[in-house]
Scaffold this active site. Structure first.
Site, mmCIF file in Angstrom:
data_model
loop_
_atom_site.group_PDB
_atom_site.id
_atom_site.type_symbol
_atom_site.label_atom_id
_atom_site.label_comp_id
_atom_site.label_asym_id
_atom_site.label_seq_id
_atom_site.Cartn_x
_atom_site.Cartn_y
_atom_site.Cartn_z
ATOM 1 N N HIS A 131 0.626 -1.390 0.216
ATOM 2 C CA HIS A 131 -0.144 -0.207 0.208
ATOM 3 C C HIS A 131 0.828 1.659 -0.296
ATOM 4 C CE1 HIS A 131 -3.397 -2.616 1.775
ATOM 5 N NE2 HIS A 131 -3.379 -3.012 0.793
ATOM 6 N N HIS A 181 -7.363 -0.450 3.094
ATOM 7 C CA HIS A 181 -7.337 -0.720 1.866
ATOM 8 C C HIS A 181 -7.325 0.589 1.163
ATOM 9 C CE1 HIS A 181 -6.593 -5.391 2.947
ATOM 10 N NE2 HIS A 181 -7.107 -4.756 4.013
HETATM 11 C C1 LIG Z 1 0.053 -7.295 -4.321
HETATM 12 C C2 LIG Z 1 -1.173 -6.171 -4.095
HETATM 13 C C3 LIG Z 1 -1.904 -6.080 -3.395
HETATM 14 C C4 LIG Z 1 -3.144 -5.245 -3.158
HETATM 15 N N1 LIG Z 1 -4.198 -5.644 -2.614
HETATM 16 C C5 LIG Z 1 -4.968 -4.245 -2.407
HETATM 17 C C6 LIG Z 1 -6.381 -5.546 -1.687
HETATM 18 O O1 LIG Z 1 -6.262 -6.335 -1.579
HETATM 19 N N2 LIG Z 1 -7.566 -3.571 -1.450
HETATM 20 C C7 LIG Z 1 -6.838 -2.517 -1.487
HETATM 21 O O2 LIG Z 1 -7.639 -1.611 -1.696
HETATM 22 N N3 LIG Z 1 -6.117 -2.111 -2.084
HETATM 23 C C8 LIG Z 1 -4.369 -3.264 -2.368
HETATM 24 N N4 LIG Z 1 -4.057 -2.959 -2.621
HETATM 25 C C9 LIG Z 1 -2.978 -1.920 -3.047
HETATM 26 C C10 LIG Z 1 -3.925 -1.097 -4.232
HETATM 27 O O3 LIG Z 1 -4.045 -1.992 -5.870
HETATM 28 C C11 LIG Z 1 -2.812 0.766 -4.817
HETATM 29 O O4 LIG Z 1 -3.121 0.960 -3.615
HETATM 30 C C12 LIG Z 1 -4.140 1.127 -5.980
HETATM 31 O O5 LIG Z 1 -3.916 0.346 -6.924
HETATM 32 C C13 LIG Z 1 -3.362 2.445 -5.848
HETATM 33 O O6 LIG Z 1 -3.788 3.041 -7.360
HETATM 34 P P1 LIG Z 1 -2.430 3.925 -7.677
HETATM 35 O O7 LIG Z 1 -3.546 4.789 -8.413
HETATM 36 O O8 LIG Z 1 -1.934 5.155 -6.826
HETATM 37 O O9 LIG Z 1 -1.527 3.294 -8.713
HETATM 38 P P2 LIG Z 1 -1.921 1.892 -9.780
HETATM 39 O O10 LIG Z 1 -2.700 1.313 -9.194
HETATM 40 O O11 LIG Z 1 -0.913 0.835 -9.735
HETATM 41 O O12 LIG Z 1 -1.551 2.660 -11.033
HETATM 42 C C14 LIG Z 1 -0.627 3.560 -11.332
HETATM 43 C C15 LIG Z 1 -0.134 2.505 -12.928
HETATM 44 O O13 LIG Z 1 0.775 3.783 -13.979
HETATM 45 C C16 LIG Z 1 1.546 3.052 -14.286
HETATM 46 N N5 LIG Z 1 2.791 3.602 -14.975
HETATM 47 C C17 LIG Z 1 3.659 3.595 -13.845
HETATM 48 N N6 LIG Z 1 5.087 4.430 -14.362
HETATM 49 C C18 LIG Z 1 4.558 4.473 -15.270
HETATM 50 C C19 LIG Z 1 5.331 5.305 -16.299
HETATM 51 N N7 LIG Z 1 6.659 5.614 -16.744
HETATM 52 N N8 LIG Z 1 5.227 5.281 -17.547
HETATM 53 C C20 LIG Z 1 3.697 4.776 -18.268
HETATM 54 N N9 LIG Z 1 3.422 4.503 -16.961
HETATM 55 C C21 LIG Z 1 3.025 4.050 -15.809
HETATM 56 C C22 LIG Z 1 1.379 1.447 -13.947
HETATM 57 O O14 LIG Z 1 2.179 0.551 -15.235
HETATM 58 C C23 LIG Z 1 0.485 1.060 -13.726
HETATM 59 O O15 LIG Z 1 -0.749 0.978 -14.418
HETATM 60 C C24 LIG Z 1 -2.244 -4.162 -3.612
HETATM 61 C C25 LIG Z 1 -1.580 -3.583 -4.499
HETATM 62 C C26 LIG Z 1 -0.949 -4.830 -4.778
HETATM 63 C C27 LIG Z 1 0.438 -4.517 -5.797
#
Ligand SMILES: Cc1cc2nc3c(=O)[nH]c(=O)nc-3n(C[C@H](O)[C@H](O)[C@H](O)COP(=O)(O)OP(=O)(O)OC[C@H]3O[C@@H](n4cnc5c(N)ncnc54)[C@H](O)[C@@H]3O)c2cc1C
Ligand SMILES: *[C@@H]1O[C@H](CO)[C@@H](O)[C@H](O)[C@H]1NC(C)=O
Ligand SMILES: *[C@@H]1O[C@H](CO)[C@@H](O)[C@H](O)[C@H]1NC(C)=O
Ligand SMILES: *[C@@H]1O[C@H](CO)[C@@H](O)[C@H](O)[C@H]1NC(C)=O
Ligand SMILES: *[C@@H]1O[C@H](CO)[C@@H](O)[C@H](O)[C@H]1NC(C)=O
Ligand SMILES: *[C@@H]1O[C@H](CO)[C@@H](O)[C@H](O)[C@H]1NC(C)=O
Ligand SMILES: *[C@@H]1O[C@H](CO)[C@@H](O)[C@H](O)[C@H]1NC(C)=O
Ligand SMILES: *[C@@H]1O[C@H](CO)[C@@H](O)[C@H](O)[C@H]1NC(C)=O
Ligand SMILES: *[C@@H]1O[C@H](CO)[C@@H](O)[C@H](O)[C@H]1NC(C)=O
Length: 582
Positions: free
Chosen positions: A516, A560
């Site tokens: 997270h 979460h």
């Molecule tokens: C294994 C795992 C289990 C989890 N379990 C849970 C759960 O059960 N419940 C829950 O609430 N949360 C869970 N989480 C956490 C939750 O999924 C994340 O907190 C959330 O998805 C974050 O959202 P975000 O938009 O910040 O980033 P992300 O969803 O990670 O999205 C970021 C995106 O940006 C892209 N990106 C990054 N750098 C670049 C770049 N330079 N160029 C182009 N694209 C790029 C990535 O590929 C990705 O697609 C879990 C996470 C993981 C990894």
């Protein structure tokens, strides 16, 4: 406990197919858009969907990874554990963690459409009402309060029947009491039953709500990029597009403007280098970073936005000196507490038997049913320590938890190898209101080399005390009469943790992350001298650049986070639309 049936309440919408998905730069029909969004995770998919609701607004979504379509391990709810070290993940490693006795750990982040929502464990929690009210206070923006966020929460949630078809009456509805679970009743002083942990009040044990759409994962990609949205001619999505930098395009009222995005679709493995040509795409209105708590910081720093000394040391010209970029990285430490159980009905029968796993995948393929339609999570519980001798309270208030426990009907660990036989129960402990803060720092100007990720796990005595308290509470639960004849004994490493020193050593040796990371480009009040963005996600002292992802959270939620970040996306999109009259 009802160990053989996992309660699952699905959310969001079913699986997508595709119209305006592009795989190659040459195919992309435009070089200028109103908005260019970087990263298709929880934040980016919401923005792409909502901003393209207006047919006159041209939106480009750039994603480094491939499409989510047809990725079986992402689709079938029981399978994502295997994705962490595949090409569908960034496959990061942390720096050595002092709280983990110097171990580095694997640090998964999803790398495909949907981002980490395509690889996560699907637990869906809104965080407490106190948490949202604290966000309002810390940012000076009442729009982030629990009451004001309700409409954005409802925009994200869509309840459907449970994935395994079981009757969910009483699992989120106060009218029925028979499914509350024996342990909860027996230990009701410590662990009251909580009918709905998404009501604002989280404490107690209850049934998890999960982002599963009947029988398959519901992610940012399957929901917000579903076919009906991908058919919009004003929404373009380019996969395999690794953003390497954003570029200054001039100045607006004395502020540097950043409306160009540089990227490449060359297939470069993490740590590799690429001399392939970079492409630039422009935004007339804004570039919106949604690359997550690690990716967003790396892009900002590579672009000259960050702490001057760190950038200068790598020869990067500083355009905006802001020491808050990459500071205050916060994550939830996790520990898998394993127990031998007297049962043959655990999912170990599947995970330890490749033949049976294949059979169950075939059943899912044929019927979208079978043992793999549920996630490994059975129940979640949230609790507080009565007092903490090591420092001021970190929670948002007296009804917000310090830690979480998760029940799983089998062996679930990222630090202890799966045995070849046996039947187990795991009670995970996770510290959800940690005091420790870490950093994300650049080690190279090569965008394909991961930054140094130091989440400083269990890096304070406060956090270690919370973990010790959580494990102690779990041992008490496991010793309750309700489990007599079911739990046989703790697994070896836990069984050896019989003294305070041995307990600490066990925690340091076996803890990891619950995945997270957040808070690396935090929102702060308008005009504040610290923080990275204003309360609307607009980067302070710059023009044309906004961030909407886990990095802008001012404090990690005791929850979460995926739902929290979807909600940031919903309100963020609403603020953008208002600002531009869309
Ligand atoms: C294994 C795992 C289990 C989890 N379990 C849970 C759960 O059960 N419940 C829950 O609430 N949360 C869970 N989480 C956490 C939750 O999924 C994340 O907190 C959330 O998805 C974050 O959202 P975000 O938009 O910040 O980033 P992300 O969803 O990670 O999205 C970021 C995106 O940006 C892209 N990106 C990054 N750098 C670049 C770049 N330079 N160029 C182009 N694209 C790029 C990535 O590929 C990705 O697609 C879990 C996470 C993981 C990894
Ligand atoms: C993931 O990282 C590990 C260790 O750094 C490496 O051995 C492995 O090959 C990587 N996997 C992929 C798919 O890149
Ligand atoms: C679900 O369970 C409740 C309580 O036992 C019962 O009243 C209801 O009819 C059940 N619903 C279905 C669809 O079986
Ligand atoms: C993008 O903007 C930059 C800076 O304003 C400009 O030099 C460049 O030509 C633009 N590129 C395209 C493809 O419009
Ligand atoms: C880290 O967060 C705290 C508030 O939680 C803030 O006071 C401090 O300025 C932040 N540090 C940086 C470098 O931004
Ligand atoms: C589990 O299966 C084994 C082998 O069939 C059997 O001996 C044992 O009694 C079973 N245990 C339980 C708890 O059903
Ligand atoms: C593994 O699963 C297969 C298929 O169901 C079954 O025939 C076999 O007995 C199982 N092996 C063990 C060791 O349980
Ligand atoms: C299930 O379907 C996927 C996708 O069509 C396929 O790749 C996989 O081989 C199938 N697995 C089994 C066991 O049938
Ligand atoms: C933004 O600029 C103002 C005025 O120069 C300055 O006081 C403030 O510290 C800057 N904020 C950040 C976060 O850089």
């Amino acid at each position: 406990m009802h160990l053989s049936s996992y309660p699952v309440l699905g959310l969001l919408l079913p699986i997508a197919c595709v119209a305006t998905l592009y795989e190659a730069i040459e195919d992309l029909p435009a070089t200028t858009y109103d908005f260019v969004i970087v990263g298709a995770g929880a934040g980016g998919t919401v923005l792409a969907n909502r901003l393209s609701e207006n047919a006159n607004t041209k939106v480009l979504l750039l994603e480094a990874g491939p499409s989510n379509l047809g990725v079986t391990d992402s689709i079938i709810p029981m399978l994502p554990q295997g994705l962490a070290v595949t090409t569908y993940d960034w496959n990061y490693t942390t720096t050595p963690q002092s709280g983990f006795a110097g171990r580095s750990i694997n640090y998964p982040r999803g790398r495909l459409l949907g981002g980490s929502t395509s690889t996560n464990t699907m637990a869906y929690t809104r965080a407490s009402n106190e948490e949202w009210d604290r966000y309002a206070k810390l940012t000076g923006d009442d729009g982030w309060s629990w009451d004001n966020m309700q409409k954005f929460m409802l925009m994200n949630e869509k309840f459907v029947a449970s994935a395994d078809g079981h009757n969910t009456t009483g699992q989120y509805d106060p009218s029925l009491h028979s499914t509350t679970g024996m342990t909860t009743q027996e230990l009701s002083e410590d662990w009251p039953f909580n009918l709905d942990m998404n009501s604002g009040s989280m404490l107690g044990i209850g049934w998890p709500q999960q982002s599963i759409a009947t029988s398959a994962r519901s992610s940012g990609a399957t929901a917000y990029l579903a076919a009906e949205f991908m058919s919009r001619s004003n929404l373009h999505v380019l996969v395999n597009a690794h953003v390497t930098r954003i570029l200054q395009t001039g100045t607006d009222s004395g502020k540097p403007a950043f409306r160009s995005v540089e990227y490449t679709t060359a297939d470069v493995p993490t740590g590799g280098t690429s001399t392939a040509p970079r492409t630039v795409v422009n935004a007339t209105k804004e570039v919106i970073l949604a690359a997550g708590a690690i990716g967003t910081v790396q892009i900002l720093k590579l672009s000259g936005i960050g702490p001057q000394a760190e950038l200068s040391a790598l020869g990067i010209k500083t355009i905006l000196n802001n020491p808050s970029v990459g500071a205050n990285l916060t994550d939830h430490p996790l520990l898998s507490n394993l127990f031998y159980v007297n049962s043959n009905e655990t999912f170990d029968s599947i995970t330890m038997n490749g033949t049976l796993t294949e059979e169950d995948i075939a059943i899912w393929n044929a019927t979208q049913q079978g043992p793999l339609v549920d996630s490994p999570l059975a129940h979640l519980g949230w609790a507080r320590v009565p007092s903490n001798p090591y420092g001021p309270d970190t929670t948002a208030g007296p009804t917000t938890p310090h830690y979480e426990i998760l029940f799983s009907n089998g062996f679930l660990s990222t630090t202890t190898p799966l045995p070849s036989s046996g039947h187990f129960m795991t009670i995970v402990s996770a510290i959800t209101s940690p005091a420790a803060r870490g950093t994300v720092t650049l080690t190279s100007t090569n965008p394909f080399i991961q930054p140094n990720i130091d989440p400083n796990m269990l890096g304070t005595d406060y956090d270690m005390y919370l973990m010790e308290s959580a494990v102690t509470a779990i041992l008490k639960i496991a010793a309750a009469d309700a489990w007599k004849g079911y739990i046989i004994k703790p697994f070896e490493d836990l069984a050896a943790a019989t003294t305070p020193d041995a307990l600490k050593a066990y925690i340091q040796a076996k803890s990891a992350t619950i995945f997270h990371p957040a808070c690396t480009a935090a929102m702060s009040p308008k005009g504040a001298s610290w923080g990275v963005t204003d309360p609307d996600g607009v980067v302070k002292n710059l023009s044309g650049l906004r961030i909407i992802d886990a990095s802008i959270l001012p404090v990690i939620p005791s929850a979460h986070p995926q739902a929290v970040i979807y909600f940031l996306g919903e309100r963020g999109a609403s603020l953008v639309k208002t600002q531009y009259g869309l």
